[in-house]
Design a protein around this motif. Structure first.
Motif, PDB file in Angstrom:
ATOM      1  N   ILE A 198       0.872  -1.162   0.000  1.00 34.67           N
ATOM      2  CA  ILE A 198       0.000   0.000   0.000  1.00 34.67           C
ATOM      3  C   ILE A 198       0.913   1.218   0.000  1.00 34.67           C
ATOM      4  O   ILE A 198       1.724   1.397   0.918  1.00 34.67           O
ATOM      5  CB  ILE A 198      -0.940   0.000   1.214  1.00 34.67           C
ATOM      6  N   GLY A 199       0.823   2.033  -1.070  1.00 36.07           N
ATOM      7  CA  GLY A 199       1.747   3.143  -1.171  1.00 36.07           C
ATOM      8  C   GLY A 199       1.383   4.102  -2.291  1.00 36.07           C
ATOM      9  O   GLY A 199       0.319   4.005  -2.904  1.00 36.07           O
ATOM     10  N   PRO A 241      -4.273   1.498  -6.702  1.00 40.05           N
ATOM     11  CA  PRO A 241      -4.996   2.446  -5.862  1.00 40.05           C
ATOM     12  C   PRO A 241      -6.063   3.227  -6.622  1.00 40.05           C
ATOM     13  O   PRO A 241      -5.957   3.443  -7.824  1.00 40.05           O
ATOM     14  CB  PRO A 241      -3.907   3.387  -5.366  1.00 40.05           C
ATOM     15  N   VAL A 242      -7.062   3.668  -5.855  1.00 37.40           N
ATOM     16  CA  VAL A 242      -8.107   4.549  -6.362  1.00 37.40           C
ATOM     17  C   VAL A 242      -7.781   5.978  -5.915  1.00 37.40           C
ATOM     18  O   VAL A 242      -7.650   6.242  -4.715  1.00 37.40           O
ATOM     19  CB  VAL A 242      -9.491   4.133  -5.850  1.00 37.40           C
ATOM     20  N   ALA A 288      -2.577   5.367   1.009  1.00 38.51           N
ATOM     21  CA  ALA A 288      -1.121   5.484   0.947  1.00 38.51           C
ATOM     22  C   ALA A 288      -0.572   6.128   2.215  1.00 38.51           C
ATOM     23  O   ALA A 288      -1.097   7.138   2.686  1.00 38.51           O
ATOM     24  CB  ALA A 288      -0.716   6.309  -0.269  1.00 38.51           C
ATOM     25  N   PRO A 289       0.481   5.551   2.787  1.00 33.47           N
ATOM     26  CA  PRO A 289       1.097   6.157   3.966  1.00 33.47           C
ATOM     27  C   PRO A 289       1.852   7.438   3.623  1.00 33.47           C
ATOM     28  O   PRO A 289       2.039   7.786   2.448  1.00 33.47           O
ATOM     29  CB  PRO A 289       2.066   5.076   4.467  1.00 33.47           C
ATOM     30  N   ALA A 290       2.315   8.098   4.673  1.00 35.10           N
ATOM     31  CA  ALA A 290       3.052   9.354   4.510  1.00 35.10           C
ATOM     32  C   ALA A 290       4.442   9.109   3.926  1.00 35.10           C
ATOM     33  O   ALA A 290       4.954   7.983   3.919  1.00 35.10           O
ATOM     34  CB  ALA A 290       3.168  10.050   5.860  1.00 35.10           C
ATOM     35  N   LEU A 291       5.045  10.188   3.429  1.00 35.23           N
ATOM     36  CA  LEU A 291       6.450  10.236   3.013  1.00 35.23           C
ATOM     37  C   LEU A 291       6.754   9.325   1.832  1.00 35.23           C
ATOM     38  O   LEU A 291       7.897   8.890   1.650  1.00 35.23           O
ATOM     39  CB  LEU A 291       7.365   9.881   4.200  1.00 35.23           C
ATOM     40  N   LEU A 308      -5.301   7.658  -2.464  1.00 32.48           N
ATOM     41  CA  LEU A 308      -4.772   6.403  -3.002  1.00 32.48           C
ATOM     42  C   LEU A 308      -5.245   5.222  -2.164  1.00 32.48           C
ATOM     43  O   LEU A 308      -4.527   4.660  -1.341  1.00 32.48           O
ATOM     44  CB  LEU A 308      -3.244   6.461  -3.106  1.00 32.48           C
ATOM     45  N   PHE A 309      -6.488   4.826  -2.418  1.00 32.00           N
ATOM     46  CA  PHE A 309      -7.189   3.810  -1.639  1.00 32.00           C
ATOM     47  C   PHE A 309      -6.992   2.426  -2.245  1.00 32.00           C
ATOM     48  O   PHE A 309      -7.108   2.242  -3.459  1.00 32.00           O
ATOM     49  CB  PHE A 309      -8.680   4.157  -1.589  1.00 32.00           C
TER      50      PHE A 309
END
Length: 306
Positions: free
Chosen positions: A15-16, A57-58, A145-148, A185-186
């Motif tokens: 997931i990113g 991702p969506v 999506a996670p941070a950074l 970004l799901f």
């Protein structure tokens, strides 16, 4: 609002911040068919490798860091008549001395009766000949999506969601994720026909689904951890290891929610939580554990915004 039928041409084990597979407007509905946790489709043909290949991702228009993505799980329909589990408790959920006494774990097939909405072992086990479970669909792994710019394995979880394996994340639940990347970004996948707390054999009954979700941006929500509501409860999620750290995250976020939206100061919220809180274990098999902190809505009056 538009309904999109999303047919993936690729799947992701992270997931990113990947290139979007679909772009939707806030408030749109997405209908998509998922693979099981090992990458097999509704015809039992392997389309991707595990763990937990995700659709997505969506990209949701208007979502920016600091917002929340509201995910309403509208429907989950199994798309095949079988699922699978491992057959023996995971070594990390029993005393170390008991591990050597466990039999080898094997892949076990379960029969899903879509008409009767039941799940049972395809080959009965001695003592469980009449063991029939009600179908209780849930999404094991989903998030944003996670941070950074990180890309994090679908084997684990964090502030962004991920592989939480919480049994109340099924039809009728609404889940909010903190947005850390433009478009949110799901991702979603890893559907279970039924699962007990903790995913303590390493799986739920893993199978394939057609899943319908509505995706809505809520501006400037400033969430830290996923939150959820069902018809009866509000829920905060902590993902971490050790288990007490996950509990701390979930409880801290529930305290923040009660004081921000329900008109309680820290003392009142403490009294309430001390007597009515319920803790559910989402996952204690994967690298990060999941704790859900749950309060019944019957105890709460939501503060009305001006």
């Amino acid at each position: 609002m538009t309904t999109h039928r999303f047919e993936p041409t690729r799947y992701s084990n992270v997931i990113g911040s990947l290139a979007p597979a679909l772009t939707v407007a806030s408030g749109d509905t997405v209908v998509t068919r998922t693979l099981d946790a090992a990458g097999f489709d509704s015809d039992d043909v392997r389309q991707a490798s595990g763990p937990n290949p995700m659709n997505g991702p969506v990209f949701v228009e208007g979502a920016e860091p600091g917002d929340a993505l509201k995910v309403e799980i509208l429907a989950m329909t199994p798309t095949r008549d079988t699922g699978w589990t491992y057959s023996v408790l995971a070594a990390n959920v029993v005393d170390p001395g008991a591990v050597r006494g466990l039999p080898p774990s094997e892949k076990t097939i379960w029969a899903i009766d879509r008409d009767a909405s039941t799940v049972r072992l395809a080959e009965p086990v001695k003592g469980l000949e009449d063991f029939v479970l009600p179908l209780a669909p849930m999404i094991g792994c989903f998030g944003v999506a996670p941070a950074l710019g990180q890309a994090i394995s679908t084997a684990t979880s964090g502030e962004f969601g991920g592989n939480m394996d919480y049994r109340l994340f099924g039809p009728g639940a609404t889940v909010w994720f903190p947005v850390s990347a433009p478009g949110a970004l799901f991702f979603l996948g890893d559907g279970h026909a039924v699962q007990g707390d903790g995913e303590i054999v390493g799986t739920g009954v893993e199978t394939t689904f057609e899943i319908t979700v509505r995706l809505t941006v809520e501006k400037a929500a400033r969430l830290t951890w996923p939150r959820a509501e069902t018809a009866t409860d509000i829920i905060t999620i902590g993902n971490a290891r050790p288990l007490d750290q996950a509990l701390q995250h979930a409880t801290t976020d529930m305290l923040a929610w009660l004081t921000a939206d329900f008109g309680l100061d820290a003392r009142a919220a403490s009294h309430l939580l001390g007597q009515v809180v319920r803790y559910d274990i989402g996952n204690v098999f994967d690298p990060a554990y999941t704790i859900a902190c749950r309060v019944a809505k019957s105890w709460l009056t939501r503060r009305q915004s001006a």
